[in-house]
Each structure stands twice: as structure tokens, then as C-alpha cells.
Design an enzyme around this catalytic site. Structure first.
Site, PDB file in Angstrom:
ATOM      1  N   GLU A  22      -2.479  38.815  28.924  1.00 56.94           N
ATOM      2  CA  GLU A  22      -2.425  37.436  28.428  1.00 56.94           C
ATOM      3  C   GLU A  22      -2.839  36.462  29.525  1.00 56.94           C
ATOM      4  OE1 GLU A  22       0.967  36.794  25.265  1.00 56.94           O
ATOM      5  OE2 GLU A  22       1.789  37.779  27.059  1.00 56.94           O
ATOM      6  N   TYR A  54      -3.570   8.146  20.956  1.00 60.56           N
ATOM      7  CA  TYR A  54      -3.441   9.582  20.729  1.00 60.56           C
ATOM      8  C   TYR A  54      -4.610  10.382  21.272  1.00 60.56           C
ATOM      9  CZ  TYR A  54      -5.580   7.841  16.381  1.00 60.56           C
ATOM     10  OH  TYR A  54      -6.351   7.186  15.462  1.00 60.56           O
ATOM     11  N   GLU A  74       8.410  28.589  25.317  1.00 59.07           N
ATOM     12  CA  GLU A  74       9.518  27.638  25.415  1.00 59.07           C
ATOM     13  C   GLU A  74       9.317  26.702  26.611  1.00 59.07           C
ATOM     14  OE1 GLU A  74      11.249  31.287  23.343  1.00 59.07           O
ATOM     15  OE2 GLU A  74       9.759  30.894  24.890  1.00 59.07           O
ATOM     16  N   LYS A  99       1.595  30.114  18.810  1.00 58.54           N
ATOM     17  CA  LYS A  99       0.890  31.176  19.542  1.00 58.54           C
ATOM     18  C   LYS A  99       0.385  32.181  18.496  1.00 58.54           C
ATOM     19  CE  LYS A  99       1.566  34.252  23.508  1.00 58.54           C
ATOM     20  NZ  LYS A  99       2.526  34.715  24.524  1.00 58.54           N
TER      21      LYS A  99
END
Length: 122
Positions: A22, A54, A74, A99
């Protein structure tokens, strides 16, 4: 009562995760941010300076996703929420990190972590 600005589906490639592959190969992460703020001043003035821009916020969020890797989404969600809360007008944020290519050996639709944060005293 708070108003909301929503930025959904912001996608950026990052190198987050607990596995070496990853970190090496990376994957796309999808960000949803719901900002809680009072938009009355911006509505009255019709001036982007009286609200959260934004487009600029999206640039900051992408910089976090593409930046320093973390093990857990997290932790990534917490960092991204902090970026949103750094905006002076934002009182609170609900931030979700998706994810979609998580290393799970079963068919799944999504993996996501959502954090809800507010500024102290508000």
C-alpha cells in the site's frame, strides 16, 4: 442552527496503509467533508471572502492525502478534519475517508471512517 457546505467525492492518490504494498503502490482515497458554519454573511454580501472557498479547501485536503503517509485511515481522517477546522468560519466538520481499494479478500462496496469534530467552545 448551522448551515452546511458539502464537498463530496474528492479523490486523490495516497500511500497510506499498514502493508508495504500500500505504501509502495498507493491507492485512491475519496473524501467527503461536510462543513458546519453560518453562511448568512456570505449570502448577504455575495462575496467569496465571506465563506469557505471550497476550491482552495479541496487543494489543502488533497495535499494531506498525497502527503506524509499514515497507517490508518482514522489518522488520515483526523488530519483532514483538522484542515477543515482551521478555516475560521467552520464551527464543525463531519469528515469521511473512503478506501475503496482496501486490501480485503472479499467483495465489498466500501470501507470508510467518519469523524465528527468541532472547535472547542462552539
Amino acid at each position: 442552527m448551522r448551515d452546511r457546505i458539502e464537498l463530496r467525492g474528492l479523490t486523490a492518490r495516497g500511500y497510506h496503509g499498514v502493508f508495504d504494498f500500500e505504501r509502495r503502490e498507493g491507492q485512491d482515497f475519496v473524501i467527503d467533508a461536510v462543513l458546519h458554519l453560518d453562511t448568512a454573511t456570505a449570502a448577504a454580501s455575495d462575496d467569496v471572502g465571506d465563506t469557505v472557498h471550497y476550491g482552495l479547501l479541496a487543494d489543502k485536503l488533497v495535499a494531506v492525502v498525497t502527503g506524509e503517509p499514515v497507517n490508518l485511515i482514522e489518522k488520515l481522517a483526523e488530519r483532514l478534519a483538522g484542515v477543515c477546522l482551521a478555516e475560521p468560519l467552520v464551527e464543525g466538520v463531519e469528515l469521511t475517508v473512503h478506501k475503496p481499494s482496501a486490501p480485503i479478500e472479499h467483495e465489498f462496496a466500501d470501507v470508510a471512517v467518519t469523524v465528527t469534530r468541532g472547535k472547542r467552545g462552539q
